[in-house]
Design an enzyme around this catalytic site. Structure first.
Site, mmCIF file in Angstrom:
data_model
loop_
_atom_site.group_PDB
_atom_site.id
_atom_site.type_symbol
_atom_site.label_atom_id
_atom_site.label_comp_id
_atom_site.label_asym_id
_atom_site.label_seq_id
_atom_site.Cartn_x
_atom_site.Cartn_y
_atom_site.Cartn_z
ATOM 1 N N ASP A 27 0.630 -1.225 -0.031
ATOM 2 C CA ASP A 27 -0.109 -0.115 0.044
ATOM 3 C C ASP A 27 0.958 1.203 0.039
ATOM 4 O O ASP A 27 1.947 1.156 0.456
ATOM 5 C CB ASP A 27 -0.849 -0.017 1.282
ATOM 6 N N ALA B 145 5.507 3.628 10.380
ATOM 7 C CA ALA B 145 5.929 2.556 9.613
ATOM 8 C C ALA B 145 4.351 1.722 9.502
ATOM 9 O O ALA B 145 3.550 1.987 10.390
ATOM 10 C CB ALA B 145 6.760 1.515 10.328
ATOM 11 N N LYS B 146 4.228 1.223 8.446
ATOM 12 C CA LYS B 146 2.869 0.609 8.142
ATOM 13 C C LYS B 146 2.704 -0.696 9.142
ATOM 14 O O LYS B 146 1.295 -0.814 9.458
ATOM 15 C CB LYS B 146 3.014 -0.051 6.758
ATOM 16 N N ARG B 147 3.671 -1.157 9.676
ATOM 17 C CA ARG B 147 3.461 -2.320 10.560
ATOM 18 C C ARG B 147 2.688 -2.001 11.970
ATOM 19 O O ARG B 147 2.039 -2.513 12.257
ATOM 20 C CB ARG B 147 4.770 -2.973 10.849
ATOM 21 N N LYS B 148 3.219 -0.776 12.259
ATOM 22 C CA LYS B 148 2.917 -0.185 13.647
ATOM 23 C C LYS B 148 1.655 0.660 13.446
ATOM 24 O O LYS B 148 0.896 0.890 14.694
ATOM 25 C CB LYS B 148 4.149 0.578 14.277
#
Ligand code: GLU
Length: 492
Positions: free
Chosen positions: A18, A255-258
């Site tokens: 994304d 960050a996209k993970r967090k």
């Protein structure tokens, strides 16, 4: 004053998932610089890491930039005079330049296997060696010489031959003079024939005539490698701008993970207005155009934009401020436009609707003035309007509303129906409904307004708290309002 040179700026995301909010953040300033100078804003797709490609990601990059009004002037999608704009389609250019560097002695083949390189790194770490770069085992060797040694691979890479005294400083438009650590013999062409980022970015920025290389601050330490390449190839340096990294409220890198808000699409999915998001992002690390006011348009930013005004500390992405801005932008929309946006949002998130699109649009537009003040995002609209959209016989009466109904509910509703029935269909306004109900319930039955209107609200909205009652009835119209009153009366 001489007019500025038309700038050519670019944003160069990798289609690996994304789109990241940082892509839009950079694009805003790239586009501002290009517009201000009468230049061009380019989108280049950096897809050299084939293993990390994600299907659909490139399309999402186009869609999200278009949504924000930040569409590029040149891109793989719209083309342009400097194409192709997708790096995977430019392999011959990179191979030719790599060969040129080999011929000039600025680069060399390296046949070391990944296993040997991993082993080397392990040893260097264990011995706490200061210099952890490649040990140049292959440098100066022919293939046959190297093949006799262990850790040999048949498919070589090409590495830069970094001199002992590489350039270690450069001028950044927002940071001034920047010092960097010394680079090692960076791979520039991989075994699969694809360039690494470092070769591709220099070749493309040069061949595409990019005047301002705007990117995240994580690339500062790579810049000496790029300076070497520009020098060896005899190319003029572009301006460099290393944008401060966006951070979470706990100061960590976004960050996209967090953080779901690292995904650009998250803002769209959650009902933020694109102009509010652009306004919000343009205020991160950059001062407001109008002192003392956070509301500004993109055109106002363009008119006053200067790279030198940036702060260099990583700005915190504070969604509370975005919520505030988004609410302010929503309130500034006309009822017609807000209605249109609400329905477009429902369409985008595939909100199931009990009515057709025309009726949904009518209800959302007529309800705009009564919900505008309460909306933070477009997402908030559906739970406020669902009672207006639902079929009259499917309206759910919530338990707490039904428990709070007064004893005289049946009587109140009967009187309300009788009073409203006298109103003409086309004169069923909020004012007329209110006047009729007050006359009948408050004056006629002698009830307190709180008691009198409680069953009416519950019949109309199915709950104790709803957008303004009489306006809601006007939106439903006479027939539907009466049907709802009748339904609760029969149940009471
Ligand atoms: N593809 C790189 C990235 O996504 C671009 C860096 C640059 O703009 O030079 O970070």
């Amino acid at each position: 004053m001489t007019p500025p040179m038309p700038a050519r700026t670019r944003v160069a995301p990798s289609p690996t998932g994304d789109p990241h909010v940082g892509t839009a953040y950079q694009a805003i300033f790239d586009l501002a610089c290009a517009r201000q100078t009468g230049g061009r804003f380019v989108l280049r797709i950096e897809d050299t890491d084939q293993a990390r490609q994600v299907d659909g990601s490139e399309q999402q990059i186009y869609d999200s930039l278009a949504w924000l009004g930040l569409s590029p002037d040149e891109s793989p999608q719209v083309g342009g005079p400097f194409g192709p704009y997708r790096q995977s389609e430019r392999l011959p250019e990179y191979a030719a330049i790599a060969q040129q560097l080999l011929d000039a002695g600025h680069a060399y083949h390296c046949w070391c296997t990944p296993d040997r390189l991993a082993e080397l790194r392990k040893q260097q770490e264990a011995s706490k060696q200061a210099d952890t770069g490649y040990d140049r085992l292959c440098y100066g060797m022919t293939r046959d010489e190297r093949a006799k040694l262990p850790g040999f691979s048949e498919t070589p890479v090409i590495r830069m031959l970094v001199p002992d005294d590489p350039p270690l400083t450069f001028t950044d438009l927002i940071r001034g003079e920047v010092a960097c650590p010394s680079p090692d013999d960076q791979v520039i062409l991989k075994a699969d024939g694809f360039p690494t980022y470092h070769l591709a970015v220099v070749v493309d920025d040069h061949l595409m005539g990019i005047t301002h290389v705007v990117r995240g601050e994580e690339w500062i330490s790579s810049t000496p490698k790029h300076l070497l390449l520009y020098g060896w190839l005899g190319w003029d340096l572009p301006h460099f701008v290393h944008m401060p990294l966006l951070r979470n409220t706990d100061k960590s890198k976004i960050a996209k993970r967090k953080n779901p808000a690292a995904r650009l699409m998250w803002f769209r999915e959650n009902g933020y207005l694109p102009e509010a998001l652009v306004n919000f992002l343009s205020l991160l690390a950059y001062p407001p155009v109008h002192e003392g006011s956070d509301i500004q348009t993109f055109d106002e930013l363009v008119a006053s934009f200067v790279w030198g005004k940036f702060a260099t500390t990583g700005p915190i992405v504070d969604l509370g401020k975005l919520d505030w801005l988004n609410g302010a932008y929503i309130r500034a929309l006309s009822d017609h436009e807000l209605g249109r946006r609400i329905v477009a949002y429902w369409d985008e998130v595939s909100q199931p609707l009990p009515v057709d699109a025309v009726e949904a649009r009518r209800i959302a537009t007529q309800a705009a003035p009564i919900i505008k003040e309460r909306l933070t995002t477009l997402r908030d609209a559906y739970p406020m309007l669902d009672f207006l959209l639902v079929d009259d016989d499917k309206l759910v009466i919530e338990d707490d509303a039904s428990e709070a109904l007064p004893e005289q509910t049946a009587e109140i509703l009967a009187a309300a129906i009788q009073a409203l029935d006298t109103l003409p269909e086309d004169g069923f306004t909020a004012e007329a409904a209110e006047a009729a109900l007050r006359a009948s319930l408050v004056d006629g039955l002698g009830l307190k307004p709180r008691v009198a209107f409680n069953p009416v609200r519950t019949a109309i909205a199915g709950r104790k708290v709803s957008p303004p009652l009489f306006e809601s009835m006007a939106i439903l119209g006479k027939a539907r309002s009466l049907a709802r009153l009748q339904r609760l009366r029969l149940a009471a």
